[in-house]
Design a protein around this motif. Structure first.
Motif, mmCIF file in Angstrom:
data_model
loop_
_atom_site.group_PDB
_atom_site.id
_atom_site.type_symbol
_atom_site.label_atom_id
_atom_site.label_comp_id
_atom_site.label_asym_id
_atom_site.label_seq_id
_atom_site.Cartn_x
_atom_site.Cartn_y
_atom_site.Cartn_z
ATOM 1 N N ILE B 54 131.787 105.053 62.221
ATOM 2 C CA ILE B 54 130.467 104.421 62.129
ATOM 3 C C ILE B 54 129.609 105.176 61.128
ATOM 4 O O ILE B 54 128.873 104.582 60.334
ATOM 5 N N ILE B 200 133.833 100.931 59.607
ATOM 6 C CA ILE B 200 133.979 100.006 60.728
ATOM 7 C C ILE B 200 134.655 98.706 60.296
ATOM 8 O O ILE B 200 135.430 98.097 61.043
ATOM 9 N N GLY B 219 135.317 96.247 67.371
ATOM 10 C CA GLY B 219 134.733 96.359 66.039
ATOM 11 C C GLY B 219 133.642 95.327 65.821
ATOM 12 O O GLY B 219 132.562 95.634 65.303
ATOM 13 N N THR B 222 130.619 96.268 67.689
ATOM 14 C CA THR B 222 129.966 97.414 67.059
ATOM 15 C C THR B 222 129.127 96.979 65.874
ATOM 16 O O THR B 222 128.001 97.446 65.689
#
Lengths: 282, 251
Positions: B54, B200, B219, B222
């Protein structure tokens, strides 16, 4: 953006809350430029490009000259590849945008029916909106594989949210007198919907469509890079992989021209004819 | 009460998801059920490398934002202020805006290879042109009467800039900032799909290659969470501290 004094709080609210394709409700003066002095830098740029290629002796596989790009484009036109790719890309874009608009409008109408529904689903919608449409591509690839379906769904996804949010905002900020006036005159719910809500929120919808269309075009290209097996994006991506940079750069230029054409010839005039004219109605 | 409404929406979605998985017997590689995704997410959250991933993405976003927003702002200011410059550069910039960001990815990969410089190039490109357009448009829109009144009162060009143009265009500039970052983040995700070996986006696409759908969904989530944090916490706060406080925008 503060266009005029009578824009009022609603537009400010819309703009400060949401993300726009290009922010301006009306294009700035320079975007309406005719092909006057503005053509000079473009010509200069092409000239510099040609000079750079000659002087730096760049290999054509990395950095093609303008001449080669034009030749490559002529070749793909001749083989019929480019026209079919352009048609496919535009077709995917139109279908995706259409699906996005229809589902956005329907969802906005459904949600606006109930305060509870809006409060519950809006955070969810915001979260899904925060998930960039491209982030879904890997999952879409698993579900639908490569090809038009994935591209169209990606395009529809990116169009859906701006349309739904602006439409919802438009419905909510519609003066209550519209609705109440119709009810007082004896209208049923469906009549209120068709004669009050939809026309009343149309300006917001048009703005949402314009923004969604912009997002959609970028989604189209990105999706075609990853999941397409035909189309403009695919052409650019594949050509670069095979180091056919002249085709690749040529494709980029076509993409740019395509967007400019769509924007100038369709999107801006539609908005000028509707939102701008109706602005006083708000 | 409001909180209940808010969470009920999320609960409803998760419930439907779970039901669909169960009722239609969907194979796990296609759509893992919520508990599977939650466990995978938990595994990731405990792993330090996840935060590194990240971090890489955010780092790229940050650099590109500084370059793109700064450059876009300065050039946009120049273009908005000078009619001659705007007429001259207009078509050229319009064209480059049409292909901003994502369209450059294949070519950029060939020129700069795979990695952070390429990603930064793409994202900066995307952010720059959006910021440019918005800044130029909002500077352009500042009513000339405001400008002229300062000059009539004896203000220098610098005074006009500081007391009229910048405050007047601030809302539009902020709009450009948010839009620019939104496009930048989109461009980042795609750039990391194609032109990176970490981050990411790369994580998500790689997982899809091996049909590890649970990881893919982690993912995806996120990406959403990061943008929510950046947008809601970061940008909204900045807006609150500036344009809202100064009464330029309704919140």
């Amino acid at each position: 953006m503060i266009a005029s004094e009578d824009e009022g709080p609603r537009r400010e609210e819309l703009r400060s809350q949401r993300v726009w394709a290009d922010g301006a409700a009306r294009a700035p003066s320079w975007a309406h430029t005719g092909w006057g002095a503005g053509i000079v830098p473009l010509v200069l740029l092409v000239g510099l490009w040609q000079i750079a290629v000659v002087v730096l002796h760049t290999p054509p596989e990395i950095f093609p000259s303008p001449e080669r790009v034009v030749q490559a484009l002529a070749e793909v036109v001749r083989t019929g590849e480019l026209p079919s790719y352009v048609a496919l890309s535009l077709g995917q874009w139109i279908v995706g945008v259409g699906i996005g608009i229809i589902s956005g409008v329907v969802c906005a109408l459904v949600l606006s029916a109930s305060r509870l529904l809006v409060e519950a689903m809006l955070p969810v919608a915001n979260f899904f909106y925060a998930i960039v449409e491209f982030a879904w591509l890997p999952i879409f690839l698993i579900w639908f594989g490569y090809g038009s379906t994935t591209v169209i769904i990606c395009v529809a996804y990116s169009t859906f949210f701006p349309v739904m949010f602006t439409m919802l905002s438009g419905i909510e900020s519609m003066p209550r007198s519209f609705r109440e006036g119709l009810v007082v005159l004896g209208a049923r719910r469906t009549q209120v919907l068709f004669y009050g809500v939809i026309p009343g929120s149309l300006p917001s919808l048009i703005t949402g469509v314009r923004i969604g269309a912009g997002f959609a075009f970028r989604s189209l290209i990105g999706a075609e890079f990853i999941a397409g097996f035909a189309g403009l994006g695919y052409m650019v991506s594949k050509a670069a992989q095979f180091r056919e940079m002249d085709v690749s750069v040529g494709g980029m230029i076509i993409i740019g021209l395509a967007w400019i054409l769509i924007d100038r010839m369709y999107i801006r005039p539609i908005e000028a004819a509707t939102t701008e004219r109706w602005r006083g109605v708000q | 009460m409001r909180l209940i409404h808010v969470t009920s929406g999320a609960v409803a979605v998760i419930a439907v998801w779970w039901l669909v998985c169960g009722v239609f017997n969907i194979p796990e590689y296609k759509l893992p059920s919520p508990p599977v995704v939650a466990t995978t997410a938990w595994t990731f959250l405990r792993e330090q490398s996840f935060y590194g991933t990240i971090g890489v993405s955010l780092f790229r976003l940050m650099i590109s934002s500084v370059l793109g927003l700064g450059g876009g702002f300065l050039l946009g200011l120049l273009i908005g202020l000078s009619g001659r410059v705007s007429r001259l550069l207009g078509p050229t910039l319009s064209f480059f805006q049409a292909i901003a960001g994502i369209t450059w990815i294949p070519v950029a990969i060939v020129w700069f290879g795979v990695g952070t410089p390429t990603v930064v190039f793409i994202v900066t490109n995307a952010v720059f042109f959006i910021m440019l357009y918005n800044t130029a448009a909002s500077v352009d829109r500042v009513p000339s009467a405001w400008r002229e009144s300062v000059m009539v009162l004896g203000g220098s060009r610098w005074a006009v800039l500081r007391y009229v143009i910048l405050p007047g265009a601030l809302v539009g500039i902020f709009s450009g900032l948010r839009t620019g970052l939104a496009f930048g983040w989109r461009a980042l995700v795609v750039a990391e799909f194609l032109a990176a070996s970490n981050g990411i986006g790369y994580l998500t696409l790689e997982a899809s290659r091996y049909y590890e759908s649970a990881t893919v969904l982690v993912g995806v989530l996120t990406v959403g969470v990061i943008w929510l944090v950046v947008d809601r916490l970061g940008l909204r706060l900045v807006e609150k501290a500036t344009i809202v406080r100064w009464g330029l925008a309704r919140q």
